[in-house]
Structure formats: structure tokens, C-alpha cells
Motif scaffolding. Structure first.
Motif, mmCIF file in Angstrom:
data_model
loop_
_atom_site.group_PDB
_atom_site.id
_atom_site.type_symbol
_atom_site.label_atom_id
_atom_site.label_comp_id
_atom_site.label_asym_id
_atom_site.label_seq_id
_atom_site.Cartn_x
_atom_site.Cartn_y
_atom_site.Cartn_z
ATOM 1 N N ASP A 21 0.835 -1.210 0.000
ATOM 2 C CA ASP A 21 0.000 0.000 0.000
ATOM 3 C C ASP A 21 0.866 1.255 0.000
ATOM 4 O O ASP A 21 0.570 2.227 -0.710
ATOM 5 N N ARG A 78 -3.148 8.081 6.953
ATOM 6 C CA ARG A 78 -4.431 7.614 6.428
ATOM 7 C C ARG A 78 -4.446 6.098 6.275
ATOM 8 O O ARG A 78 -5.430 5.434 6.630
ATOM 9 N N TYR A 128 -4.695 4.584 9.714
ATOM 10 C CA TYR A 128 -6.047 4.773 10.252
ATOM 11 C C TYR A 128 -7.035 3.807 9.601
ATOM 12 O O TYR A 128 -7.850 3.168 10.297
ATOM 13 N N ASP A 129 -6.963 3.673 8.289
ATOM 14 C CA ASP A 129 -7.883 2.776 7.591
ATOM 15 C C ASP A 129 -7.726 1.338 8.059
ATOM 16 O O ASP A 129 -8.701 0.575 8.081
ATOM 17 N N ARG A 130 -6.509 0.948 8.428
ATOM 18 C CA ARG A 130 -6.265 -0.423 8.883
ATOM 19 C C ARG A 130 -6.718 -0.659 10.321
ATOM 20 O O ARG A 130 -6.781 -1.814 10.766
#
Length: 378
Positions: A62, A104, A107-109
Motif C-alpha cells: 500500500d 491515512r 487509520y484505515d487499517r
């Protein structure tokens, strides 16, 4: 000890939340900012140890998809003539990414597995036999088994637990600023020096990046107007394209000014409270902050899991491993490197950049420091 509060939602905090929730801990992350902060300066990771932690988190691919890539930067004289090149592979490490993009992804994980509280801050910490009693600016008081300060070099958790910032943060004689500016400043990244001052445009840090020598300054870190005025005074009379850059700064909506400082603290924990990342071993612009935070989160969470949540052996082992690894943060000062104090020192610094041998040696030294820890498989 399974209920953990983390202060700070930038890099170290969400990374720690990722590992702790995987090990079955209940995690709350509190962040003073109202939302995740986008953009920001580029951060980088060096050596196989950093990449191994990112790989074990499952985020390496990612990050590579949104990496900025190391960018060469021209060092120029007052007439814009190229004097040397600051190589992208030196500043960008093995992987370079904007801080906001990294935050980001982290945070998404983690957002589905832990609680995030934005726009709030801790006001008191009381360590008791039954847990840490915590009060907040807005949220109802709560008790947690453990508290971790991952809230930066100006750590609120460190101040509340260990004492005033002045006891643990050493000013290194320089300030830096990151400013978003509009305008055409030549396209290619460039850097210009006069003794004790540096201004750069288009580089990895920000559209405009400043470093200047100064004793301690008194100002509101949340007041953009005061910060612009400090920059205006510091860069008055500077050559090259500095007047046009400063004119753009006056109209900017995004200004961040802070000291180049170093955290000096003998221990990373006290009772049920621990420090992670810059809060415990910060060195501004030192080049290792993000890597130290990510590896620190991996080790701290792993030791808590290995000790079944008992903070006493876990904190002791985290500190034992990290005192050696974080020694790079106890040395060095980026200020004299980026803004040498004299014209002669500027010339010497530029000569170093023109030497492929010296640049290769410095890169190898950076990788050596970044890999100076044996990662356990928790």
C-alpha cells in the motif's frame, strides 16, 4: 491489563493500535486535532528492519503505491546556478511517503477495530493500583489499564507523567518551517543557503521548506500569523528568490513552524504509562523518527502480548531493546547540516554532496543505524 489509551493519531499511535488490537487488547486513540491531518512533509524508511515491520503489518505494498520517490534537489547560488545535488536516494531512504498518506493508511487499517476520539486531549493522569484515571478536555473521565503517549516531541502525556517539557526537550539552536505556497518557483526542487539560513522549494518536505538558526522563541504554535511574522523577520534581506517566496508565504493557509529539538529522557515508562516515538526519543529532522515510531510500536505491542498484558516486564523489555536502537536520536543536529553557520561551512557541505564516495558512506551508515536491532517474531 487489556484496556489501553493511546494519545496521538499520527504514526506511532495508529501503528501501536494495529498491533495491540491483533493481540486482543481494547484500544482507544485520542487526538487533539479535529480530523486526520492530510499532506505534510515526506517521511522515509531505511533498511531491512523498517521494511520488515511494514511487511509484517501488511501495508508495504500500500505504501509503495503512494510513495513519493526520492527526488534530487539542486543546491543553487544567489543567481540560480547549480552548485551541487542533494540526492533523492539520500533523503528518501528505501521508501518515502507523505506523512498524511501514511497516517491515512494506518487509520484505515485500525478504525474498525479500535475507538478514535478526535478533537480532544488528556488533561490529567492519575496512576492508581486499579488503573490510570484519565480526564479529558471534552470526554467523560475514564479509567484505563495502560496509557501510551505517542503524541510527538511536545508530548502532553510526557508532561503530565514525567514533568515539564523544559526538563526533557533540548533546543538545538535552530527552527524549521513547512509552508504550502502557490506560484511558479521554477519547477525543479531547489535549495539555497546563506549563513545560518536555508530556503528550499519543491523538495520532499513541503512546497516551501525553511531552516534558520535562532535561540528559543516564544510564540503560539497554533497561531499562523505569529509564525509568518517570525519567518518574515528571519528571512528579511535574503537573496535568491526569497522575497517572492516570502510574499507567497504571507498568503498561505498552511504554515507549520517548530524548533529543531531533541528529547533526552532516561526512561520510557513510569508506572502504567509509557512513551512511544518522538515523545520518548525524538530528534527533529533527524531522519529516523518514523522508522523508530513504527519499530517501537511493533516491539512495545509484542512485549505486552508476550507478558499477557503485564506492563512491568513488558515496559522493561521494550526499554531494554530500544535504548540501544534509539541511540541515533540522541546524537546529531540537522540544523548545521541544512543551514551551516558560515559561508565556508556551506562550501564544505556542498563539496560533500559532490562526492559519491562520501554520500554512499553516509547512506550506508544510515542503513546500519536503522537495522541495529534484532526483531523478535512475537
Amino acid at each position: 491489563m487489556r484496556n489501553v489509551l493511546i494519545s496521538g493519531a499520527s504514526i506511532g499511535g495508529p501503528a501501536l493500535a494495529y498491533w495491540l488490537t491483533r493481540y486482543g487488547f481494547k484500544v482507544t486513540v485520542v487526538e487533539k486535532a479535529p480530523t486526520l491531518r492530510p499532506g505534510g512533509q515526506a517521511v522515509d524508511f531505511k533498511g531491512e528492519t523498517h521494511l520488515t515491520v511494514l511487511r509484517r503489518m501488511g501495508i508495504l505494498d500500500d505504501l509503495r503505491r503512494v510513495q513519493t520517490g526520492g527526488t534530487d534537489q539542486e543546491i543553487v547560488d544567489a543567481n540560480g546556478r547549480k552548485l551541487a545535488i542533494l540526492p533523492g536516494e539520500f533523503t528518501g531512504g528505501a521508501l518515502e511517503i507523505k506523512r498524511g498518506d501514511l497516517a491515512r493508511i494506518l487509520y484505515d487499517r485500525t478504525a474498525a477495530d479500535c475507538e478514535y476520539v478526535f478533537g480532544d486531549s488528556i488533561t490529567s493522569l492519575t496512576d492508581t493500583p486499579g488503573g490510570v484515571q484519565v480526564t479529558f478536555e471534552r470526554t467523560t473521565p475514564r479509567t484505563y489499564d495502560l496509557v501510551v503517549g505517542a503524541d510527538g516531541i511536545h508530548s502532553n502525556v510526557r508532561r503530565l507523567t514525567f514533568g515539564p517539557e523544559s526538563d526533557y526537550v533540548r533546543h538545538l539552536g535552530y527552527y524549521y518551517a513547512l509552508v504550502d505556497i502557490d506560484g511558479d518557483f521554477g519547477g525543479k526542487p531547489q535549495l539555497y543557503n546563506e549563513p545560518g539560513r536555508m530556503v528550499a522549494t519543491g523538495g520532499p518536505k513541503a512546497p516551501a521548506f525553511f531552516v534558520f538558526a535562532s535561540g528559543p522563541l516564544s510564540y503560539d504554535r497554533y497561531d499562523a500569523g505569529q509564525q509568518k511574522e517570525i519567518l518574515a523577520r528571519a528571512y528579511r534581506g535574503m537573496g535568491w528568490r526569497t522575497p517572492q517566496i516570502m510574499a507567497a508565504v504571507r498568503h498561505s493557509d498552511s504554515v507549520y513552524l517548530d524548533s529543531i529539538s531533541q528529547v533526552r529522557i532516561d526512561r520510557y515508562s513510569q508506572g502504567r504509562v509509557a512513551l512511544l516515538g518522538d515523545a520518548g526519543y525524538g530528534n527533529t529532522l533527524g531522519g529516523f523518527g518514523s522508522g523508530l515510531a513504527m519499530v517501537g510500536a511493533y516491539v512495545l505491542a509484542g512485549e505486552l502480548a508476550a507478558a499477557d498484558g503485564d506492563h512491568r516486564p513488558a515496559f522493561a523489555e521494550y526499554e531494554r531493546q530500544f535504548k540501544q536502537y534509539a541511540k541515533i536520536a540522541r546524537n546529531g543536529n540537522a540544523g548545521p547540516f541544512l543551514a551551516p553557520a558560515t559561508a565556508a561551512r556551506i562550501r564544505m557541505r556542498n563539496m560533500m554532496f559532490r562526492s559519491s564516495f562520501l554520500m554512499g558512506l553516509m547512506t550506508k551508515m544510515g542503513d546500519k543505524f536503522a537495522t541495529d536491532i534484532a526483531l523478535k517474531s512475537y
